[in-house]
Write a protein that holds these residues in place. Structure first.
Motif, PDB file in Angstrom:
ATOM      1  N   ASP A  86      37.712  39.731  34.539  1.00  0.00           N
ATOM      2  CA  ASP A  86      37.149  40.006  33.217  1.00  0.00           C
ATOM      3  C   ASP A  86      35.823  40.758  33.337  1.00  0.00           C
ATOM      4  OD1 ASP A  86      37.325  39.692  30.354  1.00  0.00           O
ATOM      5  OD2 ASP A  86      35.562  38.395  30.570  1.00  0.00           O
ATOM      6  N   SER A  87      35.049  40.378  34.348  1.00  0.00           N
ATOM      7  CA  SER A  87      33.773  41.061  34.549  1.00  0.00           C
ATOM      8  C   SER A  87      34.003  42.513  34.970  1.00  0.00           C
ATOM      9  CB  SER A  87      32.962  40.307  35.610  1.00  0.00           C
ATOM     10  OG  SER A  87      31.645  40.780  35.646  1.00  0.00           O
ATOM     11  N   PHE A  88      34.985  42.767  35.824  1.00  0.00           N
ATOM     12  CA  PHE A  88      35.328  44.148  36.192  1.00  0.00           C
ATOM     13  C   PHE A  88      35.751  44.933  34.952  1.00  0.00           C
ATOM     14  CE2 PHE A  88      35.666  45.280  40.783  1.00  0.00           C
ATOM     15  CZ  PHE A  88      34.973  44.195  41.275  1.00  0.00           C
ATOM     16  N   ARG A  89      36.486  44.303  34.062  1.00  0.00           N
ATOM     17  CA  ARG A  89      36.916  44.982  32.831  1.00  0.00           C
ATOM     18  C   ARG A  89      35.710  45.312  31.959  1.00  0.00           C
ATOM     19  NH1 ARG A  89      37.519  43.630  27.835  1.00  0.00           N
ATOM     20  NH2 ARG A  89      37.035  41.446  28.233  1.00  0.00           N
ATOM     21  N   ARG A  90      34.834  44.327  31.771  1.00  0.00           N
ATOM     22  CA  ARG A  90      33.684  44.539  30.882  1.00  0.00           C
ATOM     23  C   ARG A  90      32.712  45.575  31.424  1.00  0.00           C
ATOM     24  NH1 ARG A  90      30.756  40.516  31.048  1.00  0.00           N
ATOM     25  NH2 ARG A  90      31.973  39.002  32.242  1.00  0.00           N
ATOM     26  N   HIS A  91      32.558  45.603  32.745  1.00  0.00           N
ATOM     27  CA  HIS A  91      31.588  46.526  33.362  1.00  0.00           C
ATOM     28  C   HIS A  91      32.229  47.844  33.804  1.00  0.00           C
ATOM     29  CE1 HIS A  91      28.074  43.858  33.523  1.00  0.00           C
ATOM     30  NE2 HIS A  91      28.950  42.881  33.691  1.00  0.00           N
ATOM     31  N   HIS A  92      33.476  48.042  33.481  1.00  0.00           N
ATOM     32  CA  HIS A  92      34.196  49.250  33.923  1.00  0.00           C
ATOM     33  C   HIS A  92      34.075  49.401  35.448  1.00  0.00           C
ATOM     34  CE1 HIS A  92      34.623  50.245  29.714  1.00  0.00           C
ATOM     35  NE2 HIS A  92      33.324  50.102  29.570  1.00  0.00           N
ATOM     36  N   GLY A  93      34.393  48.310  36.148  1.00  0.00           N
ATOM     37  CA  GLY A  93      34.258  48.297  37.606  1.00  0.00           C
ATOM     38  C   GLY A  93      35.446  48.918  38.323  1.00  0.00           C
ATOM     39  N   LEU A  94      36.267  49.638  37.621  1.00  0.00           N
ATOM     40  CA  LEU A  94      37.388  50.319  38.266  1.00  0.00           C
ATOM     41  C   LEU A  94      37.744  51.561  37.481  1.00  0.00           C
ATOM     42  CD1 LEU A  94      40.738  48.783  37.216  1.00  0.00           C
ATOM     43  CD2 LEU A  94      38.607  47.683  36.532  1.00  0.00           C
ATOM     44  N   LEU A 104      38.578  42.280  44.667  1.00  0.00           N
ATOM     45  CA  LEU A 104      38.587  40.974  43.976  1.00  0.00           C
ATOM     46  C   LEU A 104      38.835  39.846  44.975  1.00  0.00           C
ATOM     47  CD1 LEU A 104      40.754  41.872  40.836  1.00  0.00           C
ATOM     48  CD2 LEU A 104      38.267  41.559  40.892  1.00  0.00           C
ATOM     49  N   MET A 105      39.858  40.004  45.819  1.00  0.00           N
ATOM     50  CA  MET A 105      40.191  38.927  46.751  1.00  0.00           C
ATOM     51  C   MET A 105      39.114  38.794  47.826  1.00  0.00           C
ATOM     52  SD  MET A 105      42.715  38.031  45.070  1.00  0.00           S
ATOM     53  CE  MET A 105      43.163  36.538  45.941  1.00  0.00           C
ATOM     54  N   GLY A 106      38.534  39.927  48.223  1.00  0.00           N
ATOM     55  CA  GLY A 106      37.459  39.880  49.219  1.00  0.00           C
ATOM     56  C   GLY A 106      36.242  39.131  48.694  1.00  0.00           C
ATOM     57  N   VAL A 107      35.857  39.423  47.465  1.00  0.00           N
ATOM     58  CA  VAL A 107      34.694  38.746  46.877  1.00  0.00           C
ATOM     59  C   VAL A 107      34.977  37.247  46.723  1.00  0.00           C
ATOM     60  CG1 VAL A 107      33.316  38.538  44.765  1.00  0.00           C
ATOM     61  CG2 VAL A 107      33.796  40.803  45.729  1.00  0.00           C
ATOM     62  N   LEU A 108      36.184  36.912  46.293  1.00  0.00           N
ATOM     63  CA  LEU A 108      36.514  35.487  46.131  1.00  0.00           C
ATOM     64  C   LEU A 108      36.512  34.759  47.479  1.00  0.00           C
ATOM     65  CD1 LEU A 108      39.275  35.794  43.404  1.00  0.00           C
ATOM     66  CD2 LEU A 108      36.957  34.900  43.137  1.00  0.00           C
ATOM     67  N   GLY A 109      36.965  35.445  48.514  1.00  0.00           N
ATOM     68  CA  GLY A 109      36.935  34.850  49.848  1.00  0.00           C
ATOM     69  C   GLY A 109      35.514  34.585  50.313  1.00  0.00           C
ATOM     70  N   GLU A 110      34.626  35.519  50.016  1.00  0.00           N
ATOM     71  CA  GLU A 110      33.228  35.337  50.424  1.00  0.00           C
ATOM     72  C   GLU A 110      32.575  34.222  49.610  1.00  0.00           C
ATOM     73  OE1 GLU A 110      32.360  36.611  53.089  1.00  0.00           O
ATOM     74  OE2 GLU A 110      34.094  37.934  53.225  1.00  0.00           O
ATOM     75  N   ALA A 111      32.934  34.115  48.340  1.00  0.00           N
ATOM     76  CA  ALA A 111      32.415  32.998  47.526  1.00  0.00           C
ATOM     77  C   ALA A 111      32.907  31.675  48.107  1.00  0.00           C
ATOM     78  CB  ALA A 111      32.854  33.150  46.066  1.00  0.00           C
ATOM     79  N   ASN A 112      34.187  31.621  48.507  1.00  0.00           N
ATOM     80  CA  ASN A 112      34.733  30.410  49.144  1.00  0.00           C
ATOM     81  C   ASN A 112      33.961  30.062  50.408  1.00  0.00           C
ATOM     82  OD1 ASN A 112      36.780  30.215  47.281  1.00  0.00           O
ATOM     83  ND2 ASN A 112      38.348  31.121  48.603  1.00  0.00           N
ATOM     84  N   ALA A 113      33.555  31.103  51.151  1.00  0.00           N
ATOM     85  CA  ALA A 113      32.877  30.889  52.434  1.00  0.00           C
ATOM     86  C   ALA A 113      31.404  30.538  52.260  1.00  0.00           C
ATOM     87  CB  ALA A 113      33.013  32.145  53.296  1.00  0.00           C
ATOM     88  N   TRP A 146      29.152  36.323  39.486  1.00  0.00           N
ATOM     89  CA  TRP A 146      28.857  35.482  40.646  1.00  0.00           C
ATOM     90  C   TRP A 146      28.530  34.023  40.294  1.00  0.00           C
ATOM     91  CZ3 TRP A 146      30.169  36.207  45.449  1.00  0.00           C
ATOM     92  CH2 TRP A 146      29.615  35.393  46.442  1.00  0.00           C
ATOM     93  N   PRO A 147      27.649  33.742  39.311  1.00  0.00           N
ATOM     94  CA  PRO A 147      27.347  32.330  39.003  1.00  0.00           C
ATOM     95  C   PRO A 147      28.608  31.545  38.625  1.00  0.00           C
ATOM     96  CG  PRO A 147      25.787  33.787  37.918  1.00  0.00           C
ATOM     97  CD  PRO A 147      26.873  34.659  38.478  1.00  0.00           C
ATOM     98  N   THR A 148      29.514  32.184  37.901  1.00  0.00           N
ATOM     99  CA  THR A 148      30.769  31.512  37.524  1.00  0.00           C
ATOM    100  C   THR A 148      31.628  31.251  38.749  1.00  0.00           C
ATOM    101  OG1 THR A 148      30.676  32.889  35.562  1.00  0.00           O
ATOM    102  CG2 THR A 148      32.697  31.659  35.897  1.00  0.00           C
ATOM    103  N   LEU A 149      31.653  32.209  39.677  1.00  0.00           N
ATOM    104  CA  LEU A 149      32.465  32.023  40.890  1.00  0.00           C
ATOM    105  C   LEU A 149      31.936  30.855  41.715  1.00  0.00           C
ATOM    106  CD1 LEU A 149      33.014  35.696  42.102  1.00  0.00           C
ATOM    107  CD2 LEU A 149      34.289  34.381  40.407  1.00  0.00           C
ATOM    108  N   LYS A 150      30.621  30.749  41.787  1.00  0.00           N
ATOM    109  CA  LYS A 150      30.031  29.653  42.564  1.00  0.00           C
ATOM    110  C   LYS A 150      30.359  28.303  41.927  1.00  0.00           C
ATOM    111  CE  LYS A 150      27.695  30.543  45.741  1.00  0.00           C
ATOM    112  NZ  LYS A 150      28.144  30.787  47.133  1.00  0.00           N
ATOM    113  N   GLU A 151      30.357  28.272  40.568  1.00  0.00           N
ATOM    114  CA  GLU A 151      30.685  27.017  39.870  1.00  0.00           C
ATOM    115  C   GLU A 151      32.121  26.601  40.134  1.00  0.00           C
ATOM    116  OE1 GLU A 151      29.989  27.572  35.702  1.00  0.00           O
ATOM    117  OE2 GLU A 151      27.848  27.944  36.061  1.00  0.00           O
ATOM    118  N   ARG A 152      33.025  27.584  40.267  1.00  0.00           N
ATOM    119  CA  ARG A 152      34.459  27.283  40.418  1.00  0.00           C
ATOM    120  C   ARG A 152      34.833  26.883  41.840  1.00  0.00           C
ATOM    121  NH1 ARG A 152      37.888  30.248  36.341  1.00  0.00           N
ATOM    122  NH2 ARG A 152      39.422  30.517  37.976  1.00  0.00           N
ATOM    123  N   ARG A 153      33.927  27.005  42.803  1.00  0.00           N
ATOM    124  CA  ARG A 153      34.251  26.682  44.195  1.00  0.00           C
ATOM    125  C   ARG A 153      34.661  25.234  44.363  1.00  0.00           C
ATOM    126  NH1 ARG A 153      29.733  27.588  48.115  1.00  0.00           N
ATOM    127  NH2 ARG A 153      31.216  26.677  49.552  1.00  0.00           N
TER     128      ARG A 153
END
Ligand code: FES
Ligand code: FES
Length: 153
Positions: A86-94, A104-113, A146-153
């Motif tokens: 959703d953030s990529f959509r709102r910020h025109h990240g593509l 997307l998967m790379g960033v989520l993996g780093e958040a997991n780590a 990012w703050p949302t991703l950290k909360e979802r870990r």
């Protein structure tokens, strides 16, 4: 071999030399995982294996026997887009979107780590080639989610 992809268990027979990216795309139809360079440079083929970001063009399919994989298809569901999407959509990240599943998967993996935001923006993102955006909007999208991703870990 058997592998669980996005929560679904698959039992498949593969050649020992089959790449994970080929298993996902050609054998099982998870074409959201893109293949660009096929030698570990572009990052387009990144998926999560047991929560860790890996380049599926550098892994052999038999190496994921018994493991759990998440691809970009796992992110959205009945409740809508994942917050990072959703953030990529709102910020025109593509623009063309070819690099997007891998980022997307790379960033989520780093958040997991447990990686910090600055590391993701400075070094992790440098391992994902985007030929369209110039990265400004990608960085804005990651920073915002990012703050949302950290909360979802
Ligand atoms: Fe795997 Fe480029 S296709 S890193
Ligand atoms: Fe086109 Fe990144 S949006 S390659």
């Amino acid at each position: 071999m058997s592998v669980t992809i996005n929560g679904t268990r698959h039992v498949v027979e593969v050649e020992v030399r089959t790449l994970l990216s080929d298993l996902l795309r050609q054998e099982l139809g998870y074409t959201g995982t893109h293949v660009g360079c096929e030698h570990g440079v572009c990052g387009a083929c990144t998926v999560l294996v047991d929560g860790q970001a890996v380049r599926s063009c550098l892994m052999l399919a038999p190496q994921v026997d018994g493991r759990e994989i998440l691809t970009v298809e796992s992110l959205s569901g009945p409740s809508g887009l994942h917050p990072l999407q959703d953030s990529f959509r709102r910020h025109h990240g593509l623009q063309c979107g070819f690099c997007t599943p891998g980022i997307l998967m790379g960033v989520l993996g780093e958040a997991n780590a447990g990686r910090d935001l600055q590391t993701v923006l400075d070094s992790v993102l440098s391992g994902h080639l985007c030929r369209c955006t110039g990265y400004v909007n990608i960085r804005a999208a990651i920073r915002d989610a990012w703050p949302t991703l950290k909360e979802r870990r």
